[in-house]
Design a protein around this motif. Structure first.
Motif, short mmCIF file in Angstrom:
data_model
loop_
_atom_site.label_atom_id
_atom_site.label_comp_id
_atom_site.label_asym_id
_atom_site.label_seq_id
_atom_site.Cartn_x
_atom_site.Cartn_y
_atom_site.Cartn_z
N ASP A 90 38.01 50.95 43.49
CA ASP A 90 37.96 49.63 42.86
C ASP A 90 36.71 49.57 41.99
O ASP A 90 35.62 49.95 42.43
CB ASP A 90 37.93 48.55 43.93
CG ASP A 90 37.92 47.16 43.31
OD1 ASP A 90 38.95 46.79 42.74
OD2 ASP A 90 36.88 46.48 43.39
N PHE A 91 36.86 49.08 40.78
CA PHE A 91 35.75 49.08 39.84
C PHE A 91 34.56 48.28 40.38
O PHE A 91 33.41 48.72 40.28
CB PHE A 91 36.20 48.51 38.50
CG PHE A 91 35.16 48.64 37.41
CD1 PHE A 91 35.16 49.75 36.58
CD2 PHE A 91 34.20 47.66 37.21
CE1 PHE A 91 34.20 49.89 35.58
CE2 PHE A 91 33.24 47.79 36.22
CZ PHE A 91 33.24 48.91 35.40
N ASP A 114 41.65 44.50 33.08
CA ASP A 114 40.80 45.61 32.72
C ASP A 114 39.34 45.15 32.79
O ASP A 114 39.05 43.99 32.44
CB ASP A 114 41.12 46.08 31.29
CG ASP A 114 40.37 47.35 30.93
OD1 ASP A 114 40.76 48.44 31.41
OD2 ASP A 114 39.36 47.25 30.20
N PRO A 115 38.39 45.99 33.25
CA PRO A 115 36.99 45.57 33.32
C PRO A 115 36.44 45.06 31.99
O PRO A 115 35.56 44.20 31.95
CB PRO A 115 36.26 46.85 33.76
CG PRO A 115 37.29 47.65 34.49
CD PRO A 115 38.59 47.35 33.79
N SER A 175 40.62 46.14 38.67
CA SER A 175 40.98 47.43 38.08
C SER A 175 40.61 48.56 39.02
O SER A 175 39.58 48.50 39.70
CB SER A 175 40.24 47.60 36.74
OG SER A 175 40.59 48.81 36.12
N ARG A 176 41.45 49.58 39.03
CA ARG A 176 41.19 50.76 39.86
C ARG A 176 41.12 52.02 39.00
O ARG A 176 41.53 52.01 37.85
CB ARG A 176 42.29 50.90 40.93
CG ARG A 176 42.28 49.77 41.93
CD ARG A 176 43.16 50.06 43.13
NE ARG A 176 43.01 49.01 44.13
CZ ARG A 176 42.07 48.99 45.06
NH1 ARG A 176 41.20 49.98 45.12
NH2 ARG A 176 41.99 48.01 45.92
N GLY A 177 40.60 53.09 39.59
CA GLY A 177 40.43 54.34 38.87
C GLY A 177 41.74 55.04 38.58
O GLY A 177 42.81 54.57 38.93
N GLN A 199 30.31 49.55 41.19
CA GLN A 199 29.20 49.06 40.35
C GLN A 199 27.88 49.68 40.81
O GLN A 199 27.52 49.55 41.98
CB GLN A 199 29.16 47.53 40.44
CG GLN A 199 28.36 46.86 39.35
CD GLN A 199 26.90 46.71 39.74
OE1 GLN A 199 26.04 47.38 39.19
NE2 GLN A 199 26.62 45.83 40.70
N GLU A 240 28.10 48.02 32.94
CA GLU A 240 27.83 46.97 33.93
C GLU A 240 26.51 47.23 34.64
O GLU A 240 25.80 46.30 35.01
CB GLU A 240 28.96 46.85 34.95
CG GLU A 240 28.72 45.66 35.87
CD GLU A 240 29.90 45.28 36.72
OE1 GLU A 240 29.94 44.12 37.17
OE2 GLU A 240 30.79 46.11 36.95
N TRP A 265 36.17 54.93 32.07
CA TRP A 265 35.81 54.29 33.33
C TRP A 265 34.29 54.38 33.56
O TRP A 265 33.63 53.39 33.88
CB TRP A 265 36.58 54.99 34.45
CG TRP A 265 36.30 54.56 35.85
CD1 TRP A 265 35.38 55.11 36.70
CD2 TRP A 265 36.94 53.52 36.59
NE1 TRP A 265 35.41 54.48 37.91
CE2 TRP A 265 36.37 53.51 37.88
CE3 TRP A 265 37.95 52.62 36.29
CZ2 TRP A 265 36.78 52.61 38.86
CZ3 TRP A 265 38.36 51.74 37.27
CH2 TRP A 265 37.78 51.73 38.54
N ASN A 266 33.73 55.57 33.39
CA ASN A 266 32.30 55.77 33.61
C ASN A 266 31.45 55.05 32.57
O ASN A 266 30.34 54.58 32.88
CB ASN A 266 31.98 57.26 33.63
CG ASN A 266 32.53 57.95 34.87
OD1 ASN A 266 32.60 57.34 35.94
ND2 ASN A 266 32.95 59.20 34.73
N LEU A 284 31.32 51.49 33.74
CA LEU A 284 30.41 51.37 34.89
C LEU A 284 28.95 51.41 34.44
O LEU A 284 28.11 50.66 34.93
CB LEU A 284 30.67 52.51 35.89
CG LEU A 284 31.87 52.34 36.82
CD1 LEU A 284 32.07 53.60 37.65
CD2 LEU A 284 31.70 51.13 37.73
#
Length: 530
Positions: free
Chosen positions: A338-339, A435-436, A330-332, A343, A484, A477-478, A481
């Motif tokens: 790149d996710f 998707d993450p 997955s990308r932003g 990390q 994770e 997205w954040n 992150l």
């Protein structure tokens, strides 16, 4: 909001007259029931759902003609094509989806990946036994309209629905055959471009032929896909060299180096991660006290030279882990970040033997131990064995007082995550959609794939926030992150490497869609050139 798909054009002028693909497998055909499969393998070519996956891992409409989404993004109304048919000629209807999804969640069925339904209205309560499966938020108000109600917005829903578990099942056929349903090819029907032939199937061989009623039959070119079950790699290799197979997997670094410049060579990346899971509640209290310590898990992570581990197992084409989410998944928002690379706790995966020793000794002291023996379980398969042996060697060299005993475990076709029977377990987790969240959701407190039973309320809350997001935005997205980061800071699982499978493939085979997420190979448009 509506989406529609268009057909692709092609030319048959370069094709050979004989279009027969010969493949190998090491696993016999155990079931044709989509609700019993932890992995779909070649059989994904017999299944089609509302969406299908593009080569880039994105979702495009398939059996659905269009979809309308309400303003709150909690109701999806799908309009199905009226000319889609099962392999027996029955029309595919909205009720076939309702039946399939309810069946997957039913306590009698226990679909290995049933957690993927969570977010659809009442799915969580059904899985927890609080509601019957008929209460699932899916309905068919008419023959070709399917309505899906969600508990909350799910930005990733189209990607999730590409997974074969969300395909339809023919209710009439299922009731007709009862307990025999999907136990043999003659007791199953198919919605995908191919169907498993009812003739000539044995424990050592099965084959697929085109579905005569498939909606896009004119763009299915292979006449037959043979799948032969092999017991040893040497026989597979011999048959490839003698032209009896069109694909063979390379098993050693020496072979990869020998063939990597040939036209037949391909390195196939895939969104999966090999990792260590920790059993928190084993039969030995001293082991439990040790593994419960973050320092012990960090010590194990810091003691691992992932680059060397990769070279001794899958080879240089594989990637060392940057986190539990695979690289390239997955990308932003603007397609730049790149996710995996973003990390935030990557230092927890750095090879640092001196730090590993200090962390390990501190954990031993706190558990009142000077030495300990831990069991490491691994799948009885070629690459798993290589990783386990190399991992044992590294950990015992770097961590004083540690002895590791290896234990093989068998492979189960219908069990996604076997119960942990060893202190440490080598497991492989697959991203089932692009998707993450597809990886991170596996480690929430209630997910059945969480073999180590790790639980963290902050992590669960972050995953819930991301799950409820109405769109793929920076906030979501954040949040992912940050989640994770919690997982990696605690080393609740220890990611090792992202394998890339290497193959020799008949250079005359064209048109195969090799997916990096979900199911691996789509042969719908495959063909041989002259």
């Amino acid at each position: 909001m509506a989406q529609e798909t268009t057909s692709k054009s092609d030319s048959k002028g370069v094709m050979t007259k004989r279009q027969v693909l010969n493949l190998s497998t090491f696993r016999p055909l155990a079931t044709l029931d989509t609700d019993k499969m932890a992995e779909f393998g070649r059989l994904n070519n017999t299944i089609e759902g509302l969406y299908s996956t593009t080569g880039e891992g994105q979702a495009e409409l398939a059996l659905a003609k269009k979809v309308k989404i309400n303003a709150r993004k909690t109701t999806y109304t799908f309009t199905l094509w009226k000319d889609s048919y099962w392999s027996n000629g029955d029309v595919i209807t909205a009720k076939d989806f309702v039946f399939s999804w309810r069946r997957a969640l039913s306590p009698r069925t226990k679909a290995p990946n049933a957690d993927l339904f969570v977010g659809i209205h009442n799915a969580r309560q059904i899985l927890d036994g609080q509601l019957p499966a008929r209460k699932l938020g899916v309905s068919a108000p008419n023959k070709f309209t399917l309505v899906v109600h969600l508990d909350h917005p799910m930005a990733e829903l189209p990607q999730r629905l590409t997974y074969p578990l969300f395909g339809p099942q023919n209710e009439r056929v299922a009731h007709k055959f009862g307990k025999k349903y999907a136990t043999k090819p003659q007791y199953q029907v198919y919605a995908g471009p191919f169907m498993v032939s009812a003739k000539g199937n044995t424990a050592k061989h099965w084959h697929m032929v085109p579905n005569p009623h498939y909606w896009d039959r004119e763009h299915v070119y292979l006449q037959r896909i043979n799948v032969t079950v092999y017991r040893n790699w040497q026989k597979t290799w011999d048959d490839y060299r003698n032209g009896r197979l069109d694909e063979v997997r390379l098993q050693s670094a020496a072979n990869i180096k020998l063939y990597e410049k040939q036209a037949a060579y391909t390195a196939r990346p895939y969104s999966r991660m090999v990792l260590i899971s920790y059993r928190k509640q084993g039969s030995r209290s001293q082991v439990n006290q040790l593994i419960a310590q973050r320092n012990a898990r960090l010590a194990i992570s810091h003691a691992i030279n992932r680059k060397r581990l990769s070279q001794k197992s899958y080879g240089a084409t594989s990637l060392t882990a940057q986190g539990v989410v695979p690289a390239g998944l997955s990308r932003g928002q603007r397609g730049t970040a790149d996710f995996a690379a973003a990390q935030p706790e990557q230092e927890t995966l750095a090879y640092n033997p001196a730090l590993a020793k200090r962390e390990w000794q501190a954990a031993l002291k706190r558990a009142h131990l000077k030495r300990i023996t831990l069991t490491l379980g691994y799948l009885d398969a070629e690459y798993s064995g290589k990783i386990a042996r190399a991992l044992r060697q590294q950990l015992m060299r770097q961590l004083p007082g540690l002895t590791i005993k290896l234990k093989k475990r068998g492979w189960s076709y219908d069990q996604a995550t076997p119960p942990a029977k060893t202190d440490l377990s080598l497991t492989t987790k697959y991203a089932q959609y692009a998707d993450p969240l597809s990886m991170l959701a596996l480690f929430t407190s209630t997910n059945t794939a969480n073999a180590g039973s790790w639980s963290n309320p902050i992590y669960d809350r972050l995953i819930a926030q991301a799950s409820n997001a109405p769109a793929f935005n920076n906030r979501r997205w954040n949040t992912l992150l940050k989640a994770e980061g919690v997982l990696m800071k605690n080393q609740s699982v220890t990611p090792l490497l992202q394998p890339a499978s290497t193959y020799l493939i008949n250079p005359k085979l064209n048109g195969v869609q090799y997916n990096t997420v979900g199911t691996q190979s789509n042969f719908k448009g495959a063909y041989f050139v002259k």
